[in-house]
Scaffold this motif. Structure first.
Motif, short mmCIF file in Angstrom:
data_model
loop_
_atom_site.label_atom_id
_atom_site.label_comp_id
_atom_site.label_asym_id
_atom_site.label_seq_id
_atom_site.Cartn_x
_atom_site.Cartn_y
_atom_site.Cartn_z
N CYS A 70 -0.09 8.03 2.89
CA CYS A 70 -1.37 7.81 3.59
C CYS A 70 -1.32 8.41 5.00
O CYS A 70 -0.35 8.22 5.72
N CYS A 76 -4.62 -2.40 3.55
CA CYS A 76 -5.04 -2.21 2.15
C CYS A 76 -4.31 -3.13 1.18
O CYS A 76 -4.78 -3.37 0.08
N SER A 113 1.41 -4.04 4.29
CA SER A 113 0.42 -2.98 4.54
C SER A 113 0.99 -2.00 5.56
O SER A 113 1.65 -2.40 6.52
N GLY A 114 0.66 -0.72 5.34
CA GLY A 114 1.25 0.32 6.18
C GLY A 114 0.59 0.49 7.53
O GLY A 114 1.12 1.19 8.40
N CYS A 115 -0.60 -0.14 7.72
CA CYS A 115 -1.24 -0.08 9.02
C CYS A 115 -2.27 -1.20 9.08
O CYS A 115 -2.53 -1.87 8.07
N CYS A 152 0.87 -1.18 0.00
CA CYS A 152 0.00 0.00 0.00
C CYS A 152 0.91 1.23 0.00
O CYS A 152 2.13 1.10 0.04
N VAL A 153 0.31 2.41 -0.02
CA VAL A 153 1.16 3.60 -0.16
C VAL A 153 1.85 3.97 1.15
O VAL A 153 2.83 4.73 1.16
N GLY A 154 1.34 3.48 2.28
CA GLY A 154 2.03 3.61 3.54
C GLY A 154 2.27 5.05 3.98
O GLY A 154 1.59 5.99 3.54
N PHE A 205 -2.82 7.40 7.48
CA PHE A 205 -2.85 6.38 8.54
C PHE A 205 -1.53 5.61 8.64
O PHE A 205 -1.32 4.84 9.54
N GLY A 206 -0.70 5.77 7.65
CA GLY A 206 0.50 4.94 7.54
C GLY A 206 1.42 5.06 8.74
O GLY A 206 1.71 6.16 9.20
S1 SF4 Z 1 -2.98 -0.02 4.88
FE1 SF4 Z 1 -3.04 1.68 6.19
S2 SF4 Z 1 -1.27 2.83 5.53
FE2 SF4 Z 1 -1.68 1.44 3.93
S3 SF4 Z 1 -2.95 2.58 2.54
FE3 SF4 Z 1 -4.29 1.41 3.85
S4 SF4 Z 1 -4.77 2.80 5.44
FE4 SF4 Z 1 -3.02 3.64 4.43
#
Ligand code: SF4
Ligand code: FAD
Length: 814
Positions: free
Chosen positions: A644, A682, A676-678, A638-640, A646-647
């Motif tokens: 993002c 995603c 995934s960044g969180c 994901c973009v992390g 939330f990352g």
């Molecule tokens: S996994 Fe978390 S960090 Fe990655 S894109 Fe989704 S919400 Fe953002």
């Protein structure tokens, strides 16, 4: 009546046999003159090897001495080459210009050695192996010692190598093909042969492409295409023979590969016959003496006006290297409607090929005593259905009631060796079973040591248990890898390492495979195990791969292919996208699709366009995405934290790093990663083979997920604080899976089998172990990270891309 004039050109083994038959049948029928380019009488050319090795002298191998020619009134012209034949005037002209008339002419010019026109091939010190002069040259060279390089690992090359070794030289054999004597032996026989040749201190290099012979005034060495140089004082070129047809061709006589003859050994010219290696009969040329002798008898009868016909020969070969027993006959290639019977024991390999209940081919190594019997069955086209089960055991069992394999083992003599490693005979095992009341394999191992070392005799020992105990014996239920072996995957892997087996033929021979070359189940598995266990030493065997892995693209239902370039962590650039668009336009690729693994799939590429498509993608810096591989496929990210809100960590960056670390690796089955960044997840990391979910405290490492036919959430392996730790654990986990996973077993199945605790203990709890596994993974990657597309653009395996529909087992792209 004055005798008619017969001129014979060439005084080799074939001509000699024609004359013998002629003189025995009708002495005086012809006034015979023989012209021989060699300055000597007729000798047994096939015995040149014992002369070279010093086991025999020239005098020992004479067939006809001077007295024989005198006694039969033959005018033998030694060292007299015939330069021309005039079929209209019925004359021949020799090199000194003298002309001789004939009533009948017999051409028996044999063959000449093939000389590869390598740079340096004319240097002094380069010899061929055809006649006594060649042997004299080799013996003289051997007196000075040093190293000889023999180019060609066929019958002649190996005999030359053994002879030179016996004369005290160091010897290296260079052979272009993967196994020795591949025309007479299958890979299993070739493997045993190579081992035996090497045991004699002769170096063998297979897949050796000689590029040049080095030296200024004389031979100093040889260079291979891969850059290796081997210093030597003698080069023997033993790369094949070519029928000597120049004389006949210049005379206007029909020549194809050889001088064309009919069943009466008549050429296209009136009163001109031909025999021996120089002829082509019904499209076949022969390089062994038995067919030539059959031809010779017919030629003699034709010369005498008697009816006779030569109808072609089935040939058999033996290698004349003392102590190495090799026999091969007929056609032993695999093919439609053919069955094989294979027997292996330590140092022994026997394979019979049957078609329509008849023997059509035989390869024997190590124990060739029954070769003659098999050859008779083969030549006679004998029906062998009734003795099929015992056929491989030879004539001793022929005619006996068909035996099942257990009965056949029971029928072995007491002194038959069963366990080669520990030298245990059948009698010892049976006695131990009965005297000590043994009931299982482990008991036999403990009491006799049979099957306790390499385990390749386990099936035999089990059959002895069955034969001795009958229904009282229940074999342990280890499912075998396939029908070719009784051993399971784990045992095979253990033995590959324990016995240092480094090729497929080695595994099959040493572990007693029941088939000669394996099957579609075991070959790919063995290929993978060997790649994994011997990185840098074992070379991938393309033929053991399914079509997708061979052509490095996924075959589609219409026979076209899909091409997926790698996009590191799902990232791409405008340049890459432009290149993909240009390729799609240029090759009229009908569908361009985004995959579930975050890359772009070009669907509908013609097989023959694949290398050109890859070349264009390669110019834009893209490599194979291995969307077909039992290896790393994608790392979905994901973009992390980069984009993002939330990352928690740079998931994209970590994904790219993981993909750069892991691309190119082969594994038991495909491996997909997600980062995934969180915990919103995603990148769907929790259904991947290996997933990483970034959290504030670091990196949660998951594994054993699946999202295909089976859907399974990952299990959490551990939580680590740093990217470096996460990468080390992923490398170690992958390597553990590579070493323990059975071929085609996905990570989640492997984990269920071996248990999460053992995995965690190896790659999380024990830091030393983790580091060792990770180090082994990185070592292996040094050899694995070669872009297969770039290699094929460079011409490797070009034959794979010929336009034809070679359908195999397909696989979903991502
Ligand atoms: S996994 Fe978390 S960090 Fe990655 S894109 Fe989704 S919400 Fe953002
Ligand atoms: C080292 C070695 C080992 C072998 N081992 C085996 C084996 O184990 N088993 C087996 O079955 N076979 C073996 N062979 C092959 C076997 O020797 C040949 O098949 C057989 O000798 C061929 O006989 P030929 O009469 O057709 O030709 P050759 O024996 O080659 O005789 C042809 C003769 O014609 C002469 N000649 C050619 N052109 C002219 C011309 N224009 N004028 C005058 N003379 C001419 C040549 O100098 C030569 O002497 C071996 C061969 C070699 C070299």
């Amino acid at each position: 009546m004055t005798a008619r004039k017969l001129l014979v050109v060439g005084n080799g083994m074939a001509a000699g046999r024609v004359l013998e038959t002629l003189f025995e049948t009708a002495p005086g029928a012809y006034d015979v003159t023989v012209f021989n380019a060699e300055p000597r009488v007729n000798y047994n050319r096939i015995m040149l090897s014992p002369v070279l090795s010093g086991e025999k002298t020239y005098e020992d191998i004479l067939i006809h001495d001077d007295a024989w020619y005198a006694a039969n009134g033959v005018d033998l012209r030694k060292g007299a080459r015939v330069d021309a034949v005039d079929t209209a005037a019925k004359t021949v002209t020799t090199a000194d210009g003298t002309v001789h008339g004939y009533d009948k002419l017999l051409i028996a010019t044999g063959s000449g050695p093939v000389i590869i026109p390598l740079p340096g091939h004319r240097l002094p010190g380069v010899v061929t192996y055809r006649d006594l002069d060649d042997v004299d040259a080799m013996v003289a060279a051997a007196r000075a010692g040093g190293r000889a390089v023999v180019i060609g690992g066929g019958l002649l090359g190996l005999e030359a190598a053994a002879g030179l070794k016996a004369r005290g030289m160091d010897v290296t054999v260079l052979h272009l093909m993967p196994t020795l004597m591949e025309r007479q032996l299958d890979p299993a026989g070739g493997y045993l042969l190579q081992r035996a040749i090497e045991d004699r201190g002769i170096e063998v290099i297979c897949k050796a492409n000689t590029e040049a012979i080095l030296g200024t005034d004389r031979v100093e060495g040889v260079r291979l295409a891969d850059g290796r140089e081997i210093a030597c004082t003698l080069v023997v070129m033993a790369v094949g023979i070519r029928p000597a047809t120049a004389l006949a061709k210049a005379a206007g006589i029909a020549v194809a590969r050889g001088v064309v003859v009919d069943d009466q050994m008549r050429t296209s010219a009136a009163d001109v016959l031909a025999v021996g290696e120089c002829v082509e009969h019904r499209g076949a040329c022969y390089g062994l003496v038995a067919p030539l002798y059959e031809m010779a008898k017919v030629a003699a009868k034709t010369l005498l006006g008697e009816a006779a016909a030569y109808e072609g020969s089935v040939t058999s070969t033996k290698l004349k290297v003392t102590g190495i027993d090799v026999f091969s006959a007929g056609d032993f290639a695999e093919g439609e409607g053919r069955q094989e019977i294979v027997y292996r024991a330590p140092g022994v390999y026997k394979r019979l090929v049957l078609k329509d209940d008849r023997l059509i081919g035989a390869v024997l190594y190590g124990d060739t005593a029954d070769g003659g019997w098999f050859f008779d069955l083969l030549r006679g086209g004998t029906e062998v259905a009734a003795m099929r089960d015992t056929l491989i055991f030879g004539p001793a069992f022929a005619g006996a009631a068909p035996l099942d394999p257990t009965a056949a083992v029971a029928a072995l003599p007491d002194d038959a060796q069963v366990c080669g490693c520990n030298g245990v005979c059948k009698g010892t095992i049976v006695k131990a079973i009965t005297d000590k009341g043994l009931t299982g394999l482990d008991d036999v191992r403990a009491h006799t040591k049979a099957s306790a070392s390499c385990g390749s005799c386990t099936p035999l020992v089990e059959k002895l248990l069955v034969a001795t105990l009958g229904g009282a014996y229940a074999a342990a239920a280890v499912p075998p890898m396939c029908k070719c072996t009784d051993l399971g995957h784990d045992e095979v892997r253990r033995l590959i390492v324990a016995k240092e087996l480094k090729s497929i033929p080695a595994v099959m021979q040493e572990l007693g495979w029941k088939t000669s070359c394996g099957c579609a189940k075991c070959r790919p598995a063995l290929n993978y195990y060997l790649l994994c266990d011997w990185p840098g030493e074992y070379e991938d065997d393309q033929q053991s791969r399914f079509v997708n892995e061979r052509v490095h693209a996924n075959i589609q239902k219409d026979g076209t292919y899909s091409v997926v370039p790698r996009m590191w962590g799902g990232l791409t650039t405008p340049d890459e996208l432009r290149a993909i668009a240009d390729v799609a336009d240029k090759f009229k690729i009908p569908t361009v699709k985004v995959t579930g693994g975050q890359r772009i799939d070009l669907l509908g590429v013609k097989k023959e366009d694949l290398p050109a498509v890859w070349a264009d993608l390669g110019k834009a810096g893209m490599i194979s995405g291995a969307a077909y591989a039992k290896g790393l496929r994608t790392v979905k990210t994901c973009v992390g934290s980069e984009w993002c809100r939330f990352g928690t960590q740079d998931s994209t960056g970590l994904g790219v790093k993981l993909e750069k670390m892991m691309w190119g690796s082969w594994s038991p089955a495909k491996v997909k990663l997600g980062v995934s960044g969180c915990p919103r997840n995603c990148a769907e990391a929790t259904c991947k083979d290996i997933g990483i979910v970034c959290v504030d405290a670091g990196y949660e490492i998951h594994y054993a997920g699946a999202a295909g036919m089976h859907v399974k959430q990952t299990e959490v392996l551990t939580l680590v604080a740093t990217e470096a730790e996460a990468m080390e654990i992923v490398a170690a986990l992958t390597q553990l899976y590579r070493e323990q996973g059975r071929y085609l077993e996905r990570i989640y199945k492997w984990a269920a089998r071996v248990g999460g605790d053992s995995i965690r203990a190896a790659v999380v709890d024990d830091l030393d172990k983790r580091r060792h596994y990770a180090a082994r993974f990185h070592h292996s990657q040094r050899f694995a990270q070669v872009d297969p597309w770039a290699e094929r653009v460079g011409g490797r395996h070009a034959h794979e891309f010929a336009p034809m529909a070679a359908l195999g087992i397909g696989e979903a792209a991502e």
